[in-house]
Design a protein around this motif. Structure first.
Motif, mmCIF file in Angstrom:
data_model
loop_
_atom_site.group_PDB
_atom_site.id
_atom_site.type_symbol
_atom_site.label_atom_id
_atom_site.label_comp_id
_atom_site.label_asym_id
_atom_site.label_seq_id
_atom_site.Cartn_x
_atom_site.Cartn_y
_atom_site.Cartn_z
ATOM 1 N N SER A 80 -2.197 -5.301 8.338
ATOM 2 C CA SER A 80 -1.863 -5.870 7.020
ATOM 3 C C SER A 80 -3.013 -5.658 6.036
ATOM 4 N N MET A 81 -4.266 -5.730 6.525
ATOM 5 C CA MET A 81 -5.403 -5.475 5.643
ATOM 6 C C MET A 81 -5.431 -4.007 5.207
ATOM 7 N N ALA A 82 -5.127 -3.105 6.120
ATOM 8 C CA ALA A 82 -5.135 -1.669 5.798
ATOM 9 C C ALA A 82 -4.104 -1.359 4.708
ATOM 10 N N LEU A 83 -2.928 -1.974 4.800
ATOM 11 C CA LEU A 83 -1.887 -1.747 3.784
ATOM 12 C C LEU A 83 -2.286 -2.356 2.440
ATOM 13 N N LYS A 84 -2.981 -3.490 2.490
ATOM 14 C CA LYS A 84 -3.476 -4.123 1.251
ATOM 15 C C LYS A 84 -4.531 -3.222 0.592
ATOM 16 N N VAL A 85 -5.457 -2.713 1.409
ATOM 17 C CA VAL A 85 -6.490 -1.793 0.911
ATOM 18 C C VAL A 85 -5.815 -0.593 0.251
ATOM 19 N N ASN A 86 -4.793 -0.071 0.904
ATOM 20 C CA ASN A 86 -4.080 1.094 0.376
ATOM 21 C C ASN A 86 -3.459 0.786 -0.988
ATOM 22 N N ALA A 87 -2.783 -0.343 -1.074
ATOM 23 C CA ALA A 87 -2.110 -0.705 -2.332
ATOM 24 C C ALA A 87 -3.121 -0.832 -3.476
ATOM 25 N N VAL A 88 -4.243 -1.484 -3.197
ATOM 26 C CA VAL A 88 -5.267 -1.704 -4.238
ATOM 27 C C VAL A 88 -5.911 -0.374 -4.639
ATOM 28 N N LEU A 89 -6.324 0.411 -3.637
ATOM 29 C CA LEU A 89 -7.061 1.645 -3.936
ATOM 30 C C LEU A 89 -6.172 2.726 -4.542
ATOM 31 N N LYS A 90 -4.918 2.772 -4.115
ATOM 32 C CA LYS A 90 -3.987 3.770 -4.673
ATOM 33 C C LYS A 90 -3.870 3.594 -6.186
ATOM 34 N N GLU A 91 -3.683 2.356 -6.584
ATOM 35 C CA GLU A 91 -3.552 2.034 -8.010
ATOM 36 C C GLU A 91 -4.874 2.292 -8.746
ATOM 37 N N PHE A 92 -5.975 1.906 -8.105
ATOM 38 C CA PHE A 92 -7.297 2.059 -8.712
ATOM 39 C C PHE A 92 -7.604 3.542 -8.963
ATOM 40 N N PHE A 93 -7.378 4.376 -7.945
ATOM 41 C CA PHE A 93 -7.653 5.812 -8.085
ATOM 42 C C PHE A 93 -6.721 6.466 -9.107
ATOM 43 N N LEU A 94 -5.460 6.055 -9.094
ATOM 44 C CA LEU A 94 -4.500 6.622 -10.042
ATOM 45 C C LEU A 94 -4.956 6.372 -11.480
ATOM 46 N N GLY A 95 -5.606 5.239 -11.681
ATOM 47 C CA GLY A 95 -6.128 4.888 -13.005
ATOM 48 C C GLY A 95 -7.186 5.856 -13.515
ATOM 49 N N VAL A 96 -7.813 6.611 -12.582
ATOM 50 C CA VAL A 96 -8.813 7.610 -13.005
ATOM 51 C C VAL A 96 -8.312 9.030 -12.695
ATOM 52 N N ARG B 196 -1.796 6.898 5.496
ATOM 53 C CA ARG B 196 -1.370 8.134 4.828
ATOM 54 C C ARG B 196 -0.261 7.849 3.820
ATOM 55 N N ASN B 197 -0.426 8.378 2.611
ATOM 56 C CA ASN B 197 0.600 8.284 1.564
ATOM 57 C C ASN B 197 1.326 9.606 1.352
ATOM 58 N N ILE B 198 0.637 10.703 1.682
ATOM 59 C CA ILE B 198 1.142 12.063 1.431
ATOM 60 C C ILE B 198 0.771 12.911 2.644
ATOM 61 N N SER B 199 1.640 13.844 3.048
ATOM 62 C CA SER B 199 1.326 14.675 4.213
ATOM 63 C C SER B 199 0.162 15.609 3.904
ATOM 64 N N ALA B 200 -0.790 15.665 4.842
ATOM 65 C CA ALA B 200 -1.962 16.542 4.674
ATOM 66 C C ALA B 200 -2.702 16.612 6.006
ATOM 67 N N GLY B 201 -3.629 17.560 6.096
ATOM 68 C CA GLY B 201 -4.548 17.626 7.231
ATOM 69 C C GLY B 201 -3.861 17.669 8.576
ATOM 70 N N SER B 202 -4.372 16.849 9.516
ATOM 71 C CA SER B 202 -3.871 16.902 10.896
ATOM 72 C C SER B 202 -2.414 16.457 10.987
ATOM 73 N N PHE B 203 -1.970 15.590 10.087
ATOM 74 C CA PHE B 203 -0.560 15.147 10.106
ATOM 75 C C PHE B 203 0.358 16.348 9.861
ATOM 76 N N ALA B 204 0.046 17.122 8.814
ATOM 77 C CA ALA B 204 0.863 18.289 8.471
ATOM 78 C C ALA B 204 0.844 19.308 9.616
ATOM 79 N N GLN B 205 -0.335 19.484 10.198
ATOM 80 C CA GLN B 205 -0.499 20.436 11.299
ATOM 81 C C GLN B 205 0.286 20.001 12.537
ATOM 82 N N ARG B 206 0.119 18.724 12.874
ATOM 83 C CA ARG B 206 0.703 18.181 14.103
ATOM 84 C C ARG B 206 2.225 18.254 14.081
ATOM 85 N N TYR B 207 2.807 17.960 12.906
ATOM 86 C CA TYR B 207 4.270 17.890 12.839
ATOM 87 C C TYR B 207 4.900 19.103 12.169
#
Length: 236
Positions: free
Chosen positions: A153-169, A94-105
């Protein structure tokens, strides 16, 4: 490669054996479910979009050093993948609060975190995929400590790559779910899919939801949102 009998059918995909013992064929469906299968429906064209988008993003990740199960796209709905045994942990980044995280807390949606958070849930439909921490996963022998460290560590790497990739579009990657699998030799690699079914995606300027929340929350134009994400990714 020959497609043999169906081995498994999940909420969004079917998996078939092939004449190569190390390869499966995955077929994506248009079926949509939410709230652990309590809400059911169809999103026309979703299977083709999720298949093509997953394959594209897996290849982006491979280029950045993240090993995945992707082998080859056969058609708009079918893909050859490496044979893996799925680790029964759903990994939510998670990068931003949403969904079940926002609800739970009890917080509003849209709070940008200083750094990404990782959650695990036990991949078990009968139990409703309960949240768990890594100590629970170790106690239940779902994964070893080394595997959990690799997955994080793989999940955080995926996040870093995809966050930048999506931001580009022009899309914010709010949060997403990953699954990992073990190959025959025990190597942990990224499996399953990366799509508007498994990611929360918001338009960068308007925060319009471009993902499965449109189905979950009856926001309408679900197909349009999936198509819009695909259009941007493909640069069409």
């Amino acid at each position: 490669m020959k497609k043999l009998e169906q081995m498994y059918e999940g909420k969004a995909k079917k998996v078939f054996r092939t004449d190569d013992p190390e390869r499966f064929i995955v077929e994506y469906k248009d079926d949509a479910t939410a709230f652990n299968g309590q809400k059911k429906g169809t999103i026309l064209g979703k299977g083709a979009i999720n298949n093509r988008m997953t394959n594209m993003l897996m290849q982006v990740l491979e280029k950045q050093g993240v090993p995945t199960h992707f082998v080859e796209e056969l058609s708009e709905r079918e893909t050859v993948v490496k044979k893996v045994t799925i680790v029964p942990l759903e990994v939510i980044v998670r990068n931003i609060s949403a969904g079940s995280f926002a609800q739970r807390y009890g917080v509003e949606e849209g709070i940008v975190f200083d750094e990404p958070t990782i959650e695990f849930s036990y991949k078990n439909d009968d139990l409703g995929d309960p949240l768990m921490n890594q100590y629970h996963a170790l106690a239940l022998k779902l994964a070893t400590k080394e595997e959990i460290d690799t997955i994080k560590s793989m999940a955080l790497k995926v996040n870093a790559v995809l966050k930048e990739f999506f931001l580009g579009v022009g899309i914010k990657l709010v949060d997403f779910k990953l699954e990992f699998g073990r190959t025959t030799d025990g190597t942990v690699i990224l499996a399953d899919e990366i799509s508007p079914d498994t990611c929360r995606l918001w338009d960068k300027e308007t925060n319009e939801k471009l993902d499965k929340d449109r189905f979950r929350r009856d926001l309408g134009n679900v197909e349009g949102a999936y198509q819009e994400v695909m259009r941007r990714l493909m640069g069409e």
